[in-house]
Scaffold this motif. Sequence first.
Motif, short mmCIF file in Angstrom:
data_model
loop_
_atom_site.label_atom_id
_atom_site.label_comp_id
_atom_site.label_asym_id
_atom_site.label_seq_id
_atom_site.Cartn_x
_atom_site.Cartn_y
_atom_site.Cartn_z
N GLY A 123 0.81 -1.20 0.00
CA GLY A 123 0.00 0.00 0.00
C GLY A 123 0.85 1.26 0.00
N ARG A 124 1.92 1.27 0.78
CA ARG A 124 2.82 2.42 0.81
C ARG A 124 3.51 2.60 -0.54
NH1 ARG A 124 5.35 5.48 4.71
NH2 ARG A 124 4.18 4.35 6.30
N LYS A 125 3.92 1.50 -1.15
CA LYS A 125 4.55 1.55 -2.46
C LYS A 125 3.60 2.12 -3.50
CE LYS A 125 6.70 -1.61 -5.83
NZ LYS A 125 7.13 -3.03 -6.03
N VAL A 126 2.36 1.67 -3.47
CA VAL A 126 1.34 2.14 -4.41
C VAL A 126 1.07 3.62 -4.19
CG1 VAL A 126 -1.14 2.01 -4.89
CG2 VAL A 126 0.24 -0.08 -4.85
N PHE A 127 0.96 4.02 -2.93
CA PHE A 127 0.71 5.43 -2.61
C PHE A 127 1.81 6.31 -3.19
CE2 PHE A 127 0.47 9.30 -0.22
CZ PHE A 127 -0.84 9.42 0.24
N ALA A 128 3.06 5.89 -3.02
CA ALA A 128 4.19 6.68 -3.53
C ALA A 128 4.15 6.80 -5.04
CB ALA A 128 5.51 6.05 -3.07
N GLU A 129 3.82 5.72 -5.72
CA GLU A 129 3.73 5.76 -7.19
C GLU A 129 2.63 6.72 -7.64
OE1 GLU A 129 3.47 2.02 -9.15
OE2 GLU A 129 5.23 1.18 -8.14
N ALA A 130 1.47 6.62 -6.99
CA ALA A 130 0.35 7.48 -7.35
C ALA A 130 0.65 8.94 -7.02
CB ALA A 130 -0.91 7.02 -6.61
#
Length: 237
Positions: A22-29
């Motif tokens: 989730g943190r990885k996805v948040f950073a990408e977005a």
Amino acid sequence: MSNHLLVLWDVDHTLIETMGVGRKVFAEAFEIATGQPMSAGMATALGHTEPVLLDETLRLNGISRPDEGLFERFARAQVAAYRKHAEELRERGRILSGVERTLEALSHQPNIVQSVLTGNTRGAAEVKLAAFGVDRWVDLDIGAYGDDDVNRSALVEFARQRSEAKLGETFLDSDIILIGDTPRDVEAGHLAGVRVVGVASGSSPVQELRDAGADYTIGSLDETDIFDILSAFLRSS
């Protein structure tokens, strides 16, 4: 009064854990939406809605005047990133202990209907829950999400209205139970006038949830039969 008890589940740390995805996805977005990398890290306040988390993360990264369409760009990018990383989410993330057994058992009860009340956007919640098959037991059409309102307590009314429209029944406060893992879940439920079961499956221990005013607290969904708790609520309605 409804013929059903509406059970609204929090998602993260109550039903599932993304274990860093989730943190990885948040950073990408975040980078896609803002055009700059998330150098200062993601805000970590548990129990907030996605717009609040994004606003705080923008502040931490020195973006004080975001444009009007930024959240919408972020939300679209976040859903796309979750879809891209769905396999990694299944491999690294997990359904919390007791969740499958509990949701399946409740799905067979004719007087109980299940959905979610989450700070996630609906798109993100759909992808995350589908990755673990949890979506088969909850009616996402009657849930409430972070893109409905920035205030978590306001989400109860969205779920109530959607449930009433779909089922053709009136849901009183006593017909609605919120289940979550943080004091903010407890606060949101009580501000909306509904009862709350606190599950210490996240970072908040049982005593913290009890001190926050949860109507019932358990250590995990393996610890007790949630149906016994809900049955007691039904008898007292």
